[in-house]
Enzyme design. Structure first.
Site, PDB file in Angstrom:
ATOM      1  CG  ASP B  56      -2.252   0.545   0.997  1.00 52.31           C
ATOM      2  OD1 ASP B  56      -3.322  -0.127   0.773  1.00 52.31           O
ATOM      3  OD2 ASP B  56      -2.098   1.827   0.754  1.00 52.31           O
ATOM      4  CG  HIS B  97      -5.784   2.663   1.900  1.00 48.98           C
ATOM      5  ND1 HIS B  97      -5.285   1.495   1.214  1.00 48.98           N
ATOM      6  CD2 HIS B  97      -7.024   2.677   1.954  1.00 48.98           C
ATOM      7  CE1 HIS B  97      -6.474   0.822   0.705  1.00 48.98           C
ATOM      8  NE2 HIS B  97      -7.229   1.614   1.267  1.00 48.98           N
ATOM      9  CB  SER B 271      -9.955  -0.900   1.800  1.00 48.36           C
ATOM     10  OG  SER B 271      -9.720  -0.288   0.658  1.00 48.36           O
TER      11      SER B 271
END
Lengths: 86, 806
Positions: B56, B97, B271
């Site tokens: 990520d 994230h 996610s």
């Protein structure tokens, strides 16, 4: 889609003969060899500092001759991929 | 009902009680935690010795809830080409994230920080590769980092879901997948978990996401707490399993670690789901470190199940697996995974059987479905390619078409299982067709491969279609069957899946032998003959209700006086005395407790709050805690807070050496510095400031020594039109304005020493130059006698003349 591709000044090159061979090939066309790509045997990451970092078309120059070098099995100029976080 | 379970695990992590998807702290709430993660923990699996990495935008390795499990060897910065995967910080926190995903997997348990990761004893790393140009090389490098050290790669990203993109791993990334599968985990195969293809926009179909359509990735979907389809979810025949995730604003959220060492419940979408499954697979790997990448997929197929997930297309395929395009084989079951994994025998080797259609071009006529069939023996003639029992099925197509978005494609297996490989895509105007694009389905998992396969292609021209004359063409298609030549589960002796027994009625728990039943009945004949309530114990009953039981299976509630009845669980306000099998009242104010004393309280009645430290219910939480309205707990404020409201981070008073910035306690910076929220450290003020709110000149609060405050800034000396003065009660010297029209003065009032142009100095004030030549006319006498010249208003009227003339 290809029409909107952004070309970078990075290349992936498959060349046999190990890192030494790759180094030789890289310097021959003005590239820097960033080393093998992960666990992919014979695949190397080349960078050309004289090629513009981002471009909407594949720039041409002396570096382009590497595409025709007989020692090159396969070569791919790197394109920026659009990746979205989920 | 985990709460009533004496083995209930309780952590002091502030958000533990909000983690509804792991445990239900309030019995009769709508809480659903059928992922059975708690049960897997209670079997002793917490991800020990398993290494996971998050591909990520980085991982905040010094986050208090991650640091302990952080693994440097499972981390790398491909964007920066170094070993430090710390995310790049900016004011929008866009690189949060990766850290959020990491927390779900392996946030440390019981450390008073944020949450508990699903594999809270696993090791977690991060590969920073999204925060820069993502290219084939970048992806290949990321997927190939330390394959013998990292067990699970979790990725929650993919191609644009704008409804017109068809994209996936490039040649290098594909090779990286293959190398990882063949060589990773010392030959057992790296495990790639991928968030199912959505991105938050409508009108897409995730079969155009090449990552989730790869047989090497486990594509994970999401459901809301109530089993509804989240608004962002797309259907997909390659989706394997589902976890809980966020949904509408009224659905409860997932909580995880956040950038800047914080905690959030703002993590959403699929996610959330990929890391969850990565964590659950880590538990399974701990139970059996020798399972291969295909074993993991088989385990998921066997143990995932529909529970309350709502989908209109649930179907049971010919192998007995319930499957849907939204949720794959259903909600993951962590407990079943670890139980199955523990006794799992690896499935037979994977075979691949490929068959290409003839090269005859078929026209795809609008509104006329094109059906093409292909008979397959499953390569029974080639033993090393023979596929008898299916795993993944891939269809590679070469289609030319004027407007790709008008196409729909389905595949029907010999057993009649239909998989929707592609749905129409409103926004896809592309005329590129599909050039050897590979669609994948898992819906035929476990079915027989042999038989006739049917590919259906329909073309429904949209209004945007320019020319209906131009027909689409199917040039060729290839059917690729993956699977085993022998039954995956029977060749190695029986290992029946707990889940299977639960689900398939034909496999019932053995019926009681007739003789036992008969005997049982005889005994009860003289007494009440009807059936007893199901909570009655072996001493029978004298009536049908729960209060007619002579003894109880589980617990008795009430007293002889008030009437006693049998219950399976004690209601709130009582605790379960397992020895006496009785529900006993909790201490006053307690809703949940594990004993009678006030110290054994676990949750409180409405209006009271449970204070963990004292294990008692109080009306208002003490300093350093806030009243958590949801769970009625006193939860700790942020470590720097002395007082907070509604949330740990909403401070109203700070500890020593901290001061409030908004509702956050930030370190008090020494003189000449201010707390920089972006960099989370004290940064220098402007040289002219001794205290400030920012680096600029205009952000001074107090000036440095030898500087004076002039309006909104600090100056070494007063500018024209100002004079230095002290201000009472302030250490700060000020530059005050001279009188109007005065450019230099020694103080207020008539202490001007220089006037600006057009004015002349007169007894310390500036008089307008205007002169008049007739004093009478301008009433000089009156002006003078009334000392009007001292009134600022009149000064402009010929005072100069009047005064000058004496």
């Amino acid at each position: 889609s290809p029409s909107r591709s952004v070309f970078t000044n990075h290349w992936a090159v498959r060349v046999r003969g190990g890192a030494e061979e790759a180094d030789k090939l890289a310097s021959k066309y003005g590239f820097t060899n960033f080393g093998q790509i992960g666990g992919l045997e014979d695949h190397y990451h080349f960078h050309h500092s004289h090629v513009v970092r981002r471009s909407t078309f594949a720039t041409r120059g002396t570096h382009s001759f590497i595409h025709m070098d007989p020692k090159v099995d396969w070569i791919q100029q790197q394109i920026v991929k659009s990746r979205v976080k989920r | 009902f985990a709460q009533s379970d004496p083995n209930f695990i309780y952590f002091n992590d502030p958000k533990w009680s909000n983690m509804w998807y792991i445990h239900c702290s309030v019995k009769n709430s709508r809480c659903r935690s059928e992922m059975n993660i708690l049960a897997a923990w209670q079997r002793g699996y917490t991800g020990r010795n398993v290494v996971i990495t998050i591909l990520d935008d980085g991982i905040e390795k010094n986050h208090p809830d991650l640091a302990q499990n952080y693994d440097q060897l499972a981390s790398y910065d491909v964007n920066g080409n170094d070993h430090d995967p710390m995310p790049r910080y900016d004011s929008s926190n866009e690189n949060k994230h990766g850290t959020r995903c990491a927390g779900e997997v392996a946030a440390v348990a019981n450390n008073s920080h944020c949450i508990v990761g699903i594999a809270y004893n696993a090791r977690i790393g991060g590969i920073r590769m999204l925060d820069g140009d993502v290219t084939d090389v970048v992806e290949a490098k990321s997927l190939g980092i330390r394959p013998d050290y990292i067990d699970i790669y979790s990725a929650s990203w993919g191609p644009d879901d704008d409804g017109k993109t068809v994209d996936g791993p490039g040649p290098l990334a594909k090779q990286a997948f293959e190398v990882g599968i063949k060589k990773g985990r010392k030959g057992l195969g790296s495990i790639f978990v991928w968030a199912s293809g959505n991105g938050g926009r409508q009108g897409d179909h995730c079969s155009c996401d090449g990552y989730t359509n790869s047989i090497y990735t486990i594509s994970v979907s999401s459901s809301t707490e109530n089993g509804n389809k989240p608004w962002y979810l797309e259907v997909c025949s390659s989706t394997m399993a589902t976890t809980y995730s966020s949904g509408e604003f009224y659905d409860r959220k997932i909580i995880t670690t956040d950038l800047r060492q914080r905690c959030t419940d703002g993590h959403t979408g699929t996610s959330v789901s990929a890391p969850m499954v990565a964590g659950i697979i880590a538990l399974a790997l701990e139970a059996n470190p020798l399972i291969t990448w295909r074993d993991v997929q088989h385990l998921l197929v066997k143990t995932s199940r529909p529970v309350h997930l709502k989908a209109s297309d649930w179907k049971t395929n010919a192998a007995g697996h319930k499957v849907s395009h939204l949720y794959g084989f259903g909600l993951v079951d962590a407990e079943a995974m670890v139980v199955e994994a523990k006794k799992w025998r690896s499935v037979p080797p994977q075979h691949t059987c490929t068959k290409m259609s003839d090269r005859r071009t078929r026209y795809i006529r609008p509104d006329q479905k094109l059906n093409v069939t292909m008979s397959s023996t499953g390569c029974s003639g080639q033993p090393d390619q023979h596929v008898a029992f299916l795993e993944h099925v891939v269809v590679r197509v070469l289609i030319v078409h004027p407007r790709r978005g008008d196409l729909e494609i389905s595949l029907v297996s010999p057993s009649g299982t239909r998989s929707q490989l592609l749905a129409k895509r409103l926004f896809d105007n592309s005329n590129e067709g599909f050039r050897n694009w590979e669609f994948m389905t898992v819906h035929c998992w476990g079915e027989r491969a042999e038989g006739t396969w049917t590919l259906e292609i329909s073309d429904s021209p949209s209004q945007l279609r320019s020319n209906l004359e131009v027909l689409g063409k199917l040039k060729e298609w290839t059917l690729i069957l993956y699977g085993t030549s022998e039954h995956p589960y029977q060749s190695h002796g029986s290992h029946h899946s707990r889940a299977r027994m639960l689900e398939i009625p034909s496999v019932q728990s053995p019926e009681p032998s007739p003789s036992t039943t008969q005997q049982h009945e005889d005994e009860e004949e003289e007494e009440y003959t009807g059936p007893c309530h199901h909570e009655c114990g072996d001493q029978g009953c004298d009536g049908p209700d729960a209060d007619h039981c002579l003894n109880c299976i589980h617990f008795s509630l009430g007293s002889l006086k008030t009437g006693r009845r049998c219950v399976s669980h004690c209601p709130s306000g009582y605790f379960e005395d397992t020895e006496a099998r009785r529900c006993r009242r909790c201490h006053r104010g307690c809703e949940k407790c594990v004993g009678r004393s006030s110290k054994e309280c676990r949750s409180c009645r409405r209006g009271l709050y449970f204070h963990t430290e004292e294990s008692s219910c109080i009306e208002n939480c003490p300093n350093g805690y806030f009243n958590d309205e949801v769970q009625r707990h006193c939860l700790k404020c942020h470590e720097n807070c002395v007082k907070c409201v509604q949330d740990a981070d909403r401070c109203t008073a700070c500890k020593k050496d901290f001061s409030l910035a908004g509702m956050t306690c930030v370190p008090e910076c020494t003189n000449g510095t201010f707390f920089n929220l972006e960099e989370m450290k004290c940064s220098p003020c402007h040289v002219s400031c001794s205290t400030c709110t920012g680096p600029g000149m205009e952000e001074c609060l107090h000036c440095s020594r030898d500087f004076l405050q002039e309006e909104w800034r600090c100056v070494p000396k007063c500018s024209p039109g100002h004079y230095p003065s002290d201000s009472i009660g302030f250490p700060q010297r000020m530059c005050r304005k001279c009188e109007e029209n005065c450019i230099r003065c020694q103080g207020p009032g008539t202490r001007c020493t220089n006037c600006r142009d057009g004015y002349s100095l007169l007894s310390g004030t500036c008089i307008f130059h205007a002169t008049c030549n007739n004093t009478d006319e301008v009433f000089c006498d009156m002006v003078k006698s009334n000392r009007l010249c001292e009134k600022k208003l009149f000064r402009q009227f010929c005072c100069r003349t009047c005064l000058m003339t004496g």
